[in-house]
Every structure is written in structure tokens, then in C-alpha cells.
Design an enzyme around this catalytic site. Sequence first.
Site, PDB file in Angstrom:
ATOM      1  N   CYS A   1       0.825  -1.189   0.000  1.00  0.00           N
ATOM      2  CA  CYS A   1       0.000   0.000   0.000  1.00  0.00           C
ATOM      3  C   CYS A   1       0.871   1.255   0.000  1.00  0.00           C
ATOM      4  CB  CYS A   1      -0.906   0.016   1.232  1.00  0.00           C
ATOM      5  SG  CYS A   1      -1.880  -1.488   1.440  1.00  0.00           S
TER       6      CYS A   1
ATOM      7  N   ILE B   1      -4.420  -7.618  -0.500  1.00  0.00           N
ATOM      8  CA  ILE B   1      -3.651  -8.866  -0.585  1.00  0.00           C
ATOM      9  C   ILE B   1      -4.213  -9.914   0.366  1.00  0.00           C
ATOM     10  CG2 ILE B   1      -1.380  -9.934  -0.321  1.00  0.00           C
ATOM     11  CD1 ILE B   1      -1.459  -7.963  -2.632  1.00  0.00           C
TER      12      ILE B   1
ATOM     13  N   ILE C   1      12.243 -11.837 -17.965  1.00  0.00           N
ATOM     14  CA  ILE C   1      12.493 -10.886 -19.047  1.00  0.00           C
ATOM     15  C   ILE C   1      13.739 -11.345 -19.799  1.00  0.00           C
ATOM     16  CG2 ILE C   1      13.315  -8.546 -19.539  1.00  0.00           C
ATOM     17  CD1 ILE C   1      10.407  -8.526 -19.066  1.00  0.00           C
TER      18      ILE C   1
ATOM     19  N   ASN D   1       1.942  -0.125   5.435  1.00  0.00           N
ATOM     20  CA  ASN D   1       2.382  -0.595   4.124  1.00  0.00           C
ATOM     21  C   ASN D   1       3.272  -1.801   4.340  1.00  0.00           C
ATOM     22  OD1 ASN D   1       3.413  -0.884   1.484  1.00  0.00           O
ATOM     23  ND2 ASN D   1       5.001   0.640   1.845  1.00  0.00           N
TER      24      ASN D   1
ATOM     25  N   ASP E   1      -3.427  -8.768   8.791  1.00  0.00           N
ATOM     26  CA  ASP E   1      -2.230  -8.580   9.608  1.00  0.00           C
ATOM     27  C   ASP E   1      -2.172  -7.175  10.186  1.00  0.00           C
ATOM     28  OD1 ASP E   1      -1.913  -7.614   7.014  1.00  0.00           O
ATOM     29  OD2 ASP E   1       0.227  -8.027   6.931  1.00  0.00           O
TER      30      ASP E   1
ATOM     31  N   GLU F   1       3.723  -6.267   4.931  1.00  0.00           N
ATOM     32  CA  GLU F   1       3.145  -7.531   5.399  1.00  0.00           C
ATOM     33  C   GLU F   1       3.826  -7.932   6.713  1.00  0.00           C
ATOM     34  OE1 GLU F   1       0.649  -8.938   3.931  1.00  0.00           O
ATOM     35  OE2 GLU F   1       0.708  -8.098   1.895  1.00  0.00           O
TER      36      GLU F   1
ATOM     37  N   LEU G   1      -3.683  -1.765  -1.693  1.00  0.00           N
ATOM     38  CA  LEU G   1      -3.595  -2.870  -2.647  1.00  0.00           C
ATOM     39  C   LEU G   1      -3.990  -4.111  -1.853  1.00  0.00           C
ATOM     40  CD1 LEU G   1      -2.792  -4.074  -5.413  1.00  0.00           C
ATOM     41  CD2 LEU G   1      -0.456  -4.269  -4.542  1.00  0.00           C
TER      42      LEU G   1
END
Length: 630
Positions: A2, A53, A291, A75, A100, A77, A51
Site C-alpha cells: 500500500c 492482498i 524478461i 504498508n 495482519d 506484510e 492494494l
Amino acid sequence: MCGISGLFDTRGKQDYSRDLISRINDIQLHRGPDEAGIHLEPGLALGHRRLSIIDLATGQQPLFNEDGSVCVVFNGEIYNFQQLVPELEALGHHFHTRSDTEVIVHAWESWGSACVDRFRGMFAFALWDRNKETLFLARDRMGVKPLHYALLDDGTFIFGSELKVVTAHPAFRRQIDPLAVEEYFTLGYVADPRCIYSTAKKLPPAHTLTVRRGKSIPAPIPYWDVRFSLDNPIPETDALVQLEHHLKESIQLRMIADVPLGAFLSGGVDSSTVVAMMAEISPNPVRTCAIGFKDPKFNESSFAAMVAERYRTAHHLDIVDSDDFDLIDHLAWLYDEPYADSSAIPTYRVCQLARQHVTVALSGDGGDESFGGYRRYRLHMMEERARSALPLAVRRPLFGTLGRLYPKADWAPRPLRAKTTFQSLACDPVEAYLRTVSLQRSEQRDQLYTTEFKQQLAGYNTLDLFRQQANQAQTDDPLAIIQYLDYKTWLVGDINTKVDRASMAHSLEVREPLMDHVLVEWLATLPSSLKIKGQEGKWLLKKAMEPHLPNDVLYRPKMGFSVPLARWLRGPLAERARNAILGPRLAETGYFNANTLRFMLEKHQSGQRDFSAPLWSLLMFDAFLSNTFA
């Protein structure tokens, strides 16, 4: 993952407008496009971009305790939150979500500022305790998640995940810090806790900051540090078994998510290790993303394919043009500060690819630092053996003279570039390592800067920062000292910054199992001989992974995630580089010697010398100025 933001009146209880906090909060919309949350009360405004999760239904922020007196914006985890919930429930706390985030408010109520000692994860959070009139900020141990702050002239303390939150406030003064400029042109980034602006700071990793109404802003307080004891008597065979256990535990903790999860797979040892362990843990095929480059000299996608095939992953490969430099101006906006690691471009692209398939990706970042993987570590150890044969008082005049007299030979194979080796042997270990990691060494920066700018520096040199950090390392082991230096500078300022901004630009959460602090602490107890053995770096990790990965992946030369800078600056970027480096923006700063700029540009573009690193840093500094002061 976040974005957080906030305003706190340190002097009184002025009312902050919803429009202001909403505007600065939405500047980091890319960090959290799913939801926005705002909390206002006299003297305080908190903002959050989410965001989603974990606990998609009820994990909104700001999140409060039972009576609403404590709230947090967060922000990151907390990977061990499921273990902390029953412990906190036994202390009388009631949980209303499965997130959390709620663990943080209850942990604060029970343990105060010591709550951070209980958290295992990546985090940056701000917690408001109304009863104590206290704002408490914290950042994770390894500096994975960022947190910037400033004190404005009216007494407002402002903070945000990204520096652009702070600079968006109309009262913020964009005053460039000369010392930050020196660090940038040495390292390619501005090292924590400094910001490019003297009026802002970064909260250092493993630090907390407690701000109280009516009090001055104190210095941040450390709550953890890695200590290289190197005294673990464990036999090698047992170390291999324990390492695999630590890896699987760290990776399994990071596989908890209520959204699609996968991994980056470059084909290097670190990302391949993460994918191999994930595949052994997961009942379903692991989603992997890689990539590749059209230029075979920079393309290692075939090695990623070996691992993907072995573990039958759901593999996604994107081949990008080797001349993928259109991101320069966007990166300047994204990073907020001048940032000269050109691998930010492919990192941005792999995050872009990953977000098409997953919301969370595990990475192999931190493996080189913890396991001793960089080639520069082995070279430093070789030089250390030579340095130890003679005292510094003998080496400095002897090898310093040889270094001055020996011709520069950028064109020669590295072992024949004796000038660089002589110069390093004339230094003490910390100074020598700084020379190794510098984009421009001290004597080159002396030529780059104007006399007026050097007066602004007042004798400051990035070496001062390195000496300060080395003095805190509490070890005299040569490898451990430079690993510690990298933890404090390179890993935080370059690697973590790069991955955070590139991933968040695409609303992608990246998790870093090789930076788990429990794993880092354990590795720091092992002797350095288990990390570098002879000329083999990452010895312990490679031996542990031999049953899991092909030898061609484990024991091939390290390629890195690089782009063809030297060719770009002589070819497709030549005109832009010339216009920027000799242009008005850099000239108007008064920082740079115009003759040195012209010399580097002409020698590089003629092919006589390779000045790609300093020229790229100048180009990105110009892009920063353009983005900031346009």
C-alpha cells in the site's frame, strides 16, 4: 502492499482539510489502486491507498482498535501475524478482521514501542495513539518498505511512503542537500537517512520514530541490527540441512495471500532457489515471470527456462528490445530522487509483465549480500590478503605512487587494469571497498565538481558515511564488514528502492524471502569460509541447492540484470546525453565543471574511454531536475 501518508500538528490541533490529505494520498494511487481511506481529527490527518492482498473484505485502513483510540496506516506484510493473534487474544484483545494490520494496533496496546521486536516482515507504518497524543512510526529491519518525512515551518510533521507525498505539500521547501548530491554521484543513489532535499529525511531501516505533540522531533531509535558473530561451530553438512530448512520456512511464510501469487525467475541462483523451494511447497504449478533481451550478451532467459521446465512452472517470458530506454523521464518521476541504477529499466519491465499474471511475486533479492555472491566480494578478499602483508604507512605511498604513474586501461581485461588495483592497495579496507562500488571515485568527483560546490560540501565525502557504518559493524572480519556496509547502503538505497518503486508502479507486491531477518541473523553466525570458498561465491547456498537445480544454473558466471549503457550513450542516446549533460539545467546548478563534462562526453562518444556510469548518472540527474523544477 500500500501507500501511507499523514499530517500531524506538533504544536497544536489545527484542522487539516480533507482535500489536502486526499490530494497527497492520491499522488501514490499506483501503490494502492483498490481502495482509499482517510481519517481526520483535530491536529491529525491520515491517508491510505490499499492494494488488497490479505482479508480482501475487511482489511480497510486506517484501522482502529476496539474503542477507536488507536489507529494505524500500514504498508507491507507481517508474515507471522497468524502466530501473534492467539497470543494477543489471550491478553484480552478482540479481533474484527483477518488482516495482519489489526495485529499492529493490539501489539502496540500490549507491548508499546517494543511491538516491532515481535514482527517478522516488511513494513512501514504510522500509528496514532490519541490517549498518549503520540504518533509512532516504524520501518522494517532490512529497509524493504520506504518511509519519508519532514517537519514543515508551521510545525506540521508530514510523512509518506514516497517522497512525492512530502514534496506535494505547498509549504515544503525543495532545497537540495549538497551532501546528498555527493552521495548520489558516488553511489548512484542517496543513502539513508538522507534525502536529496535537506528539508526531508528517510526513516532508516530497523528504526522507530516517536513524535509527541508539544515536543521537538527526536532522533530515530534503532531496535535491531545484524551482528556478525561468525562463531557458529556447526559442521558443513548440518549447515546445509539447516539452510534448506530456513529457506523453506521463509518462503512458505511469504506464500500466504488471498490473490494470485508467483515469482520472478531470472535464471540466476537466487531467484531459481526461491522458485525451486516454492515448487516443492506448493501443490499447484508456480507462476514464474522472466524478461529476456534481444541482445544475447544481456539475455539469460534460457537459464530461467531450464528451471521453469524442471519444476513445470506456469512460465511467462517477455523479450524486450535492448534499446528500451524510453522510461528515463518516467523513472525520474517514479523515484523522486536522482537514481542511476540502469537495471531499474528491466526491473520495471519484469514487474509490468508479472502484474499481468499475479498480484504478489517473490524475488531473490538480498541473496548476494547475505550469501557472499558478488564478484566484488572475492576481489576485495584477494586485495585484503595483499593489504595485510604490509602496513598502511608503507602501502599508501608505495601503491599510491604506482597508481598515479600506471596508465588508465579501461580497454584491458580486468586483471590487467593494474592502476585500479594499485590505487585500492594504497587504501584501508573501507576506503578500498568504497572505491570498488563507486560510480566515480574521489579524485574523479574532485574534477567533476566546481570549486564553489566543493565549498558547499565543506569537506564532506561519501567515505565519511562508509566509515560511520563500518564502525557500527562490531566485527573485524573482512567479508563481514563489506556485507554489513552493503546491508546499510547498497541493499537499502539501491536494490530495495529499485524493486519497491518498480513494483509499486504496477501495483505489484514483491516479497523477499532471502531478506528474512531470521535467516539473515543465522547466516551472520556462520564463518565467512562457508560463504566464499576459494573463488566460489555463495558456496553454502550453491551446495545446498545442488539436489534442486542444474549445475549450469548454479555454477555459471554471474550475468546480472544489466543494459548496454556504453553503446546507448554512443548511439541512440548520444544526442539526448549531449543536450542534457552540456545543457542549461546542469550548468545552472553551479555544481559541475563544464570542461570535465565535455571531456567525459567526448572521450566516451569517440570510444576512447568508457564513462558510461558517470554519464548515465548525469543524465538521470538532469531528468530529476527536469521533473522537479520544470
